[in-house]
Design a protein around this motif. Structure first.
Motif, PDB file in Angstrom:
ATOM      1  N   ASP A 189      54.979  58.274 -32.043  1.00  0.00           N
ATOM      2  CA  ASP A 189      54.777  59.154 -30.885  1.00  0.00           C
ATOM      3  C   ASP A 189      55.852  60.228 -30.813  1.00  0.00           C
ATOM      4  OD1 ASP A 189      52.569  57.662 -30.255  1.00  0.00           O
ATOM      5  OD2 ASP A 189      53.648  56.360 -28.823  1.00  0.00           O
ATOM      6  N   VAL A 190      57.121  59.793 -31.078  1.00  0.00           N
ATOM      7  CA  VAL A 190      58.220  60.763 -31.046  1.00  0.00           C
ATOM      8  C   VAL A 190      58.043  61.819 -32.130  1.00  0.00           C
ATOM      9  CG1 VAL A 190      60.709  61.022 -31.360  1.00  0.00           C
ATOM     10  CG2 VAL A 190      59.823  59.144 -29.977  1.00  0.00           C
ATOM     11  N   VAL A 191      57.700  61.323 -33.358  1.00  0.00           N
ATOM     12  CA  VAL A 191      57.496  62.259 -34.468  1.00  0.00           C
ATOM     13  C   VAL A 191      56.347  63.217 -34.176  1.00  0.00           C
ATOM     14  CG1 VAL A 191      56.785  62.410 -36.887  1.00  0.00           C
ATOM     15  CG2 VAL A 191      58.528  60.771 -36.207  1.00  0.00           C
ATOM     16  N   GLN A 194      57.573  65.673 -31.629  1.00  0.00           N
ATOM     17  CA  GLN A 194      58.470  66.637 -32.254  1.00  0.00           C
ATOM     18  C   GLN A 194      57.702  67.606 -33.155  1.00  0.00           C
ATOM     19  OE1 GLN A 194      61.436  64.377 -34.277  1.00  0.00           O
ATOM     20  NE2 GLN A 194      62.549  63.816 -32.381  1.00  0.00           N
ATOM     21  N   ALA A 195      56.720  67.048 -33.908  1.00  0.00           N
ATOM     22  CA  ALA A 195      55.930  67.925 -34.783  1.00  0.00           C
ATOM     23  C   ALA A 195      55.133  68.939 -33.975  1.00  0.00           C
ATOM     24  CB  ALA A 195      54.985  67.083 -35.625  1.00  0.00           C
ATOM     25  N   ALA A 196      54.571  68.471 -32.832  1.00  0.00           N
ATOM     26  CA  ALA A 196      53.819  69.397 -31.988  1.00  0.00           C
ATOM     27  C   ALA A 196      54.733  70.477 -31.428  1.00  0.00           C
ATOM     28  CB  ALA A 196      53.130  68.629 -30.868  1.00  0.00           C
ATOM     29  N   ALA A 197      55.952  70.037 -30.987  1.00  0.00           N
ATOM     30  CA  ALA A 197      56.895  71.016 -30.444  1.00  0.00           C
ATOM     31  C   ALA A 197      57.339  72.010 -31.519  1.00  0.00           C
ATOM     32  CB  ALA A 197      58.092  70.301 -29.845  1.00  0.00           C
ATOM     33  N   GLU A 198      57.651  71.475 -32.714  1.00  0.00           N
ATOM     34  CA  GLU A 198      58.079  72.358 -33.795  1.00  0.00           C
ATOM     35  C   GLU A 198      56.952  73.298 -34.220  1.00  0.00           C
ATOM     36  OE1 GLU A 198      59.561  69.981 -36.929  1.00  0.00           O
ATOM     37  OE2 GLU A 198      61.391  69.382 -35.846  1.00  0.00           O
ATOM     38  N   ARG A 199      55.724  72.748 -34.242  1.00  0.00           N
ATOM     39  CA  ARG A 199      54.594  73.606 -34.596  1.00  0.00           C
ATOM     40  C   ARG A 199      54.429  74.719 -33.575  1.00  0.00           C
ATOM     41  NH1 ARG A 199      48.893  70.774 -34.743  1.00  0.00           N
ATOM     42  NH2 ARG A 199      49.436  70.660 -32.515  1.00  0.00           N
ATOM     43  N   GLN A 200      54.526  74.354 -32.289  1.00  0.00           N
ATOM     44  CA  GLN A 200      54.385  75.383 -31.253  1.00  0.00           C
ATOM     45  C   GLN A 200      55.515  76.390 -31.350  1.00  0.00           C
ATOM     46  OE1 GLN A 200      54.226  73.737 -27.344  1.00  0.00           O
ATOM     47  NE2 GLN A 200      53.813  75.728 -26.337  1.00  0.00           N
ATOM     48  N   ALA A 261      51.687  73.310 -43.921  1.00  0.00           N
ATOM     49  CA  ALA A 261      51.466  72.223 -44.897  1.00  0.00           C
ATOM     50  C   ALA A 261      52.261  70.975 -44.505  1.00  0.00           C
ATOM     51  CB  ALA A 261      51.856  72.709 -46.304  1.00  0.00           C
ATOM     52  N   GLN A 262      53.521  71.197 -44.088  1.00  0.00           N
ATOM     53  CA  GLN A 262      54.330  70.062 -43.625  1.00  0.00           C
ATOM     54  C   GLN A 262      53.699  69.402 -42.410  1.00  0.00           C
ATOM     55  OE1 GLN A 262      58.265  71.516 -42.978  1.00  0.00           O
ATOM     56  NE2 GLN A 262      58.749  71.748 -45.181  1.00  0.00           N
ATOM     57  N   LEU A 263      53.136  70.210 -41.506  1.00  0.00           N
ATOM     58  CA  LEU A 263      52.476  69.652 -40.318  1.00  0.00           C
ATOM     59  C   LEU A 263      51.251  68.834 -40.720  1.00  0.00           C
ATOM     60  CD1 LEU A 263      52.393  69.449 -37.260  1.00  0.00           C
ATOM     61  CD2 LEU A 263      51.046  71.538 -37.218  1.00  0.00           C
ATOM     62  N   VAL A 264      50.473  69.332 -41.725  1.00  0.00           N
ATOM     63  CA  VAL A 264      49.307  68.571 -42.196  1.00  0.00           C
ATOM     64  C   VAL A 264      49.749  67.263 -42.839  1.00  0.00           C
ATOM     65  CG1 VAL A 264      47.410  68.585 -43.861  1.00  0.00           C
ATOM     66  CG2 VAL A 264      47.865  70.608 -42.460  1.00  0.00           C
ATOM     67  N   ALA A 265      50.833  67.327 -43.668  1.00  0.00           N
ATOM     68  CA  ALA A 265      51.351  66.085 -44.297  1.00  0.00           C
ATOM     69  C   ALA A 265      51.830  65.099 -43.238  1.00  0.00           C
ATOM     70  CB  ALA A 265      52.481  66.438 -45.271  1.00  0.00           C
ATOM     71  N   PRO A 330      59.827  61.037 -40.359  1.00  0.00           N
ATOM     72  CA  PRO A 330      59.272  62.300 -40.875  1.00  0.00           C
ATOM     73  C   PRO A 330      59.894  63.527 -40.257  1.00  0.00           C
ATOM     74  CG  PRO A 330      57.517  60.744 -40.400  1.00  0.00           C
ATOM     75  CD  PRO A 330      58.779  60.182 -39.836  1.00  0.00           C
ATOM     76  N   HIS A 331      60.364  63.473 -38.993  1.00  0.00           N
ATOM     77  CA  HIS A 331      60.882  64.684 -38.374  1.00  0.00           C
ATOM     78  C   HIS A 331      62.196  65.116 -39.000  1.00  0.00           C
ATOM     79  CE1 HIS A 331      62.903  61.441 -36.216  1.00  0.00           C
ATOM     80  NE2 HIS A 331      63.871  62.315 -36.048  1.00  0.00           N
TER      81      HIS A 331
END
Length: 335
Positions: A189-191, A194-200, A261-265, A330-331
Motif C-alpha cells: 500500500d505504501v509503495v 508512493q508510486a501514485a504520488a511520484e507518478r502525479q 515504464a518504472q510505474l508499469v513495472a 520497490p520505491h
C-alpha cells in the motif's frame, strides 16, 4: 429293682408283658411288648427285654436271684419257657445276624455311595481347579491387556500432547505468516501510494516543463521573427538555442517514458505480490485443512501428524519471496 425311663416305662412293665406273651404261647419281641404296653420306644424296651431273657433261665430252674420274682411256675411251663427261651435266643441271634448283615450291606452301600460321591467330588474339585486355572489365566490375560491398554492410553496422551504442541507451533507460524502478509500488504500500500504520488509529481513536472518549453519556443519564435533583421550570428544563436531546447525536451520526454515504464513495472510487481499473498492465504487454508485431517487420522492410528513437504514447500517459497520483497522495497529502486 426298677429302671426309670424318660417315658415312664419300668422294667416290671416289660417283664410282666413278656411273661403274659409267654403264657399266651407267643415269643416276646420288642414290637409285641410295645403293643402290649401301649407305649415306649424300641431303644428303651430292648435293654429291658434283654435283661428279662437273661433272668428267664434262672427263674425256670428255680435259681432266680430275685426271690420276689419266684412265681412258683409248674415244670411244664418252665419247660415251655425254656423251649421258648431257646427259640427266642436263636431268633435273637438270627435277628442280630440279619441286622448285622443288613447293617454291613448298608455300610457297604454307604461306603460305595461315599466312594462315588468322593469320586464325584474329586471330579468336581478337578473341574473347579481347571476352571480356577482358566480364570487365573483369563485374569492374567485381562491384566496384561489392561496394562497394554494403559500403555497405549499413555502413549496416546503423549501423542496428543505432542500434537497440541505442534498445533500451537503451527498456529504461531500461521500468526507469523499472517503478520508478514499484513506487513507485505502494508508495504504494498505504501509503495503504491508512493508510486501514485511520484507518478502525479512526474506528470506535473512534465507538464510544467512542457509548458515552459513551449513558452520558451514560442518566445524564441517570436524573438526569431522580431530578429529577422538581425545579423546571421543572432540567427545561428537562435537556431542553437532552439536545438538545445528541443534536445532538453526530448530528454525530458525520455525521462517521462522511463518513469512510466518504472510505474508499469511497479504495478506488475504489485499484482505479483497480491497473487503471492492470495497463494499464501490459499496455502494457509490448505495447511489448516491438512492439519485437521492429519489430527483426525492420528487420533485413530495413535501417531503424530507431520506436515507434508508439498504443503510446506510453497509456503516457504512464498515467505522467501515476501521477505525478499520486504528487503528491497520497490520505491527505493524508483528513487
Amino acid at each position: 429293682m426298677t429302671l426309670p425311663t424318660s417315658r415312664g416305662i419300668q422294667y416290671e412293665d416289660v417283664a410282666q408283658a413278656a411273661d403274659a406273651l409267654l403264657l399266651d404261647g407267643l415269643r416276646p419281641t420288642i414290637e409285641r411288648i410295645r403293643q402290649r404296653i401301649g407305649r415306649g420306644s424300641p431303644n428303651t424296651v430292648s435293654p429291658m427285654l434283654e435283661r428279662w431273657f437273661a433272668t428267664l433261665g434262672q427263674r425256670i430252674q428255680g435259681k432266680t436271684s430275685d426271690p420276689a420274682r419266684d412265681d412258683g411256675l409248674p415244670p411244664a411251663l418252665w419247660q415251655a419257657a425254656q423251649n421258648w427261651w431257646s427259640q427266642a435266643c436263636q431268633a435273637a441271634h438270627q435277628q442280630a445276624s440279619d441286622a448285622y448283615a443288613a447293617d454291613h450291606a448298608a455300610l457297604a452301600a454307604q461306603a460305595q455311595q461315599l466312594a462315588q460321591e468322593k469320586s464325584q467330588l474329586d471330579a468336581r474339585e478337578q473341574a473347579l481347579n481347571e476352571r480356577l486355572r482358566a480364570m487365573e489365566e483369563s485374569l492374567q490375560l485381562c491384566s496384561q491387556q489392561l496394562q497394554e491398554s494403559n500403555e497405549r492410553w499413555k502413549a496416546s496422551q503423549r501423542s496428543l500432547a505432542q500434537k497440541e504442541e505442534d498445533i500451537a507451533a503451527q498456529r504461531t507460524v500461521i500468526g507469523q505468516l499472517t503478520a508478514q502478509q499484513a506487513a507485505v500488504q502494508q508495504r504494498l500500500d505504501v509503495v503504491q501510494a508512493q508510486a501514485a504520488a511520484e507518478r502525479q509529481a512526474t506528470e506535473e513536472r512534465h507538464h510544467s516543463h512542457e509548458r515552459r518549453w513551449m513558452a520558451e519556443v514560442d518566445r524564441a519564435r517570436q524573438q526569431a521573427k522580431q530578429a529577422a533583421q538581425q545579423t546571421q550570428e543572432q540567427e545561428r544563436q537562435c537556431a542553437n538555442l532552439q536545438a538545445k531546447l528541443e534536445q532538453q525536451l526530448t530528454l525530458q520526454q525520455q525521462q517521462g517514458q522511463q518513469q512510466r515504464a518504472q510505474l508499469v513495472a511497479l504495478q506488475q510487481e504489485l499484482v505479483s505480490a497480491q497473487g503471492q499473498a492470495a497463494q499464501a492465504t490459499l496455502l494457509l487454508a490448505q495447511l489448516q485443512q491438512s492439519q485437521a485431517h492429519q489430527a483426525s487420522e492420528a487420533a485413530l492410528v495413535g501417531r503424530q501428524p507431520k506436515l507434508p513437504s508439498r504443503v510446506l514447500r510453497p509456503v516457504r517459497r512464498s515467505l522467501g519471496k515476501s521477505r525478499a520483497a520486504g528487503a528491497t522495497p520497490p520505491h527505493k529502486t524508483l528513487k
